[in-house]
Design a protein around this motif. Sequence first.
Motif, PDB file in Angstrom:
ATOM      1  N   MET A 275      64.904  77.278  32.515  1.00  8.98           N
ATOM      2  CA  MET A 275      66.113  78.055  32.787  1.00  8.98           C
ATOM      3  C   MET A 275      67.272  77.127  33.134  1.00  8.98           C
ATOM      4  SD  MET A 275      64.751  81.243  35.069  1.00  8.98           S
ATOM      5  CE  MET A 275      63.761  82.570  34.356  1.00  8.98           C
ATOM      6  N   TYR A 276      66.967  76.162  33.988  1.00  8.69           N
ATOM      7  CA  TYR A 276      67.995  75.200  34.380  1.00  8.69           C
ATOM      8  C   TYR A 276      68.530  74.442  33.166  1.00  8.69           C
ATOM      9  CZ  TYR A 276      70.104  70.882  35.822  1.00  8.69           C
ATOM     10  OH  TYR A 276      70.966  69.837  35.922  1.00  8.69           O
ATOM     11  N   ASN A 277      67.620  73.993  32.317  1.00  9.60           N
ATOM     12  CA  ASN A 277      68.033  73.227  31.139  1.00  9.60           C
ATOM     13  C   ASN A 277      68.979  74.037  30.249  1.00  9.60           C
ATOM     14  OD1 ASN A 277      66.491  71.049  31.955  1.00  9.60           O
ATOM     15  ND2 ASN A 277      64.740  71.595  30.670  1.00  9.60           N
ATOM     16  N   LYS A 278      68.668  75.321  30.103  1.00 12.53           N
ATOM     17  CA  LYS A 278      69.514  76.195  29.281  1.00 12.53           C
ATOM     18  C   LYS A 278      70.896  76.356  29.915  1.00 12.53           C
ATOM     19  CE  LYS A 278      69.818  80.977  27.578  1.00 12.53           C
ATOM     20  NZ  LYS A 278      70.463  80.585  26.315  1.00 12.53           N
ATOM     21  N   VAL A 279      70.918  76.636  31.217  1.00 12.92           N
ATOM     22  CA  VAL A 279      72.187  76.808  31.921  1.00 12.92           C
ATOM     23  C   VAL A 279      72.983  75.511  31.893  1.00 12.92           C
ATOM     24  CG1 VAL A 279      73.237  77.214  34.183  1.00 12.92           C
ATOM     25  CG2 VAL A 279      71.394  78.692  33.396  1.00 12.92           C
ATOM     26  N   ASN A 280      72.290  74.389  32.096  1.00 15.43           N
ATOM     27  CA  ASN A 280      72.958  73.099  32.134  1.00 15.43           C
ATOM     28  C   ASN A 280      73.607  72.760  30.795  1.00 15.43           C
ATOM     29  OD1 ASN A 280      73.676  70.539  33.296  1.00 15.43           O
ATOM     30  ND2 ASN A 280      72.007  69.639  32.119  1.00 15.43           N
ATOM     31  N   SER A 281      72.925  73.102  29.711  1.00 15.60           N
ATOM     32  CA  SER A 281      73.479  72.844  28.376  1.00 15.60           C
ATOM     33  C   SER A 281      74.773  73.634  28.165  1.00 15.60           C
ATOM     34  CB  SER A 281      72.444  73.218  27.309  1.00 15.60           C
ATOM     35  OG  SER A 281      72.969  73.036  26.016  1.00 15.60           O
ATOM     36  N   GLU A 282      74.749  74.894  28.578  1.00 11.90           N
ATOM     37  CA  GLU A 282      75.946  75.726  28.466  1.00 11.90           C
ATOM     38  C   GLU A 282      77.057  75.203  29.382  1.00 11.90           C
ATOM     39  OE1 GLU A 282      74.504  79.548  29.488  1.00 11.90           O
ATOM     40  OE2 GLU A 282      73.384  79.835  27.620  1.00 11.90           O
ATOM     41  N   PHE A 283      76.638  74.758  30.552  1.00 13.82           N
ATOM     42  CA  PHE A 283      77.547  74.198  31.552  1.00 13.82           C
ATOM     43  C   PHE A 283      78.306  72.998  30.975  1.00 13.82           C
ATOM     44  CE2 PHE A 283      77.365  72.955  36.354  1.00 13.82           C
ATOM     45  CZ  PHE A 283      78.744  72.982  36.417  1.00 13.82           C
ATOM     46  N   ASP A 284      77.583  72.069  30.361  1.00 10.98           N
ATOM     47  CA  ASP A 284      78.192  70.876  29.796  1.00 10.98           C
ATOM     48  C   ASP A 284      79.243  71.226  28.749  1.00 10.98           C
ATOM     49  OD1 ASP A 284      76.754  69.134  31.355  1.00 10.98           O
ATOM     50  OD2 ASP A 284      75.212  68.742  29.843  1.00 10.98           O
ATOM     51  N   LYS A 285      78.887  72.148  27.863  1.00 13.58           N
ATOM     52  CA  LYS A 285      79.812  72.538  26.809  1.00 13.58           C
ATOM     53  C   LYS A 285      81.074  73.179  27.397  1.00 13.58           C
ATOM     54  CE  LYS A 285      76.147  73.328  23.413  1.00 13.58           C
ATOM     55  NZ  LYS A 285      75.405  74.341  22.626  1.00 13.58           N
TER      56      LYS A 285
END
Length: 202
Positions: A147-157
Amino acid sequence: MFKFVIQQITMKKILLFVFTFLICLSGYAQKSEKVNMKKLKGDTIIWQKDSLLTRDDFKGRVSKQWAGCAVTGLMVIPVETNGNIVFSVQAVFLKSKSNIIQNSDYILKHEQLHFDICELYARKLRQMMSEKDFTKVKNIQIVIQNMYNKVNSEFDKYENKYDDDTNHGENPAKQKVWEDDVASQMKELDKYSSTEVNVVRN
């Protein structure tokens, strides 16, 4: 980008982990370095509504590469409460890693919104965790990390788009558009403003 630190603990025969996901979100650049967890506690500001950053909160070494750098991150920590596993998901600001050269309203507003965006994505992570049925999950750590990885990817973009669109806060009109948009999204996720998420219910 900070590397995350994992410490193993045991609660009610459930193996969990202390997740500390720290993301360097700079207004003018992104750096990569390790975090001394012992010093972290006294070095953080937890995001709170209507509590704004000030010039004095930026205590890091000044860099000539950018006018400001707000280093923020997501801290995810499991705590046992009345037999339930409650995760504390916090958006934090690291004082000793953040710096600012120009004491201007524009730069402070830009860096403040980086912190607000961190809280926005903390709410997205809390929502994701809240809506997940963990009763049949064998490894909570892996699920939450995914879940964190998914949120983090969106966060970076989203962060990159924010800096590009506002020219790192130097475009006041665009900055105002982003401030309004983030505030609107935060309001929509107000249900997830509490830092605690109960993932294992009796």
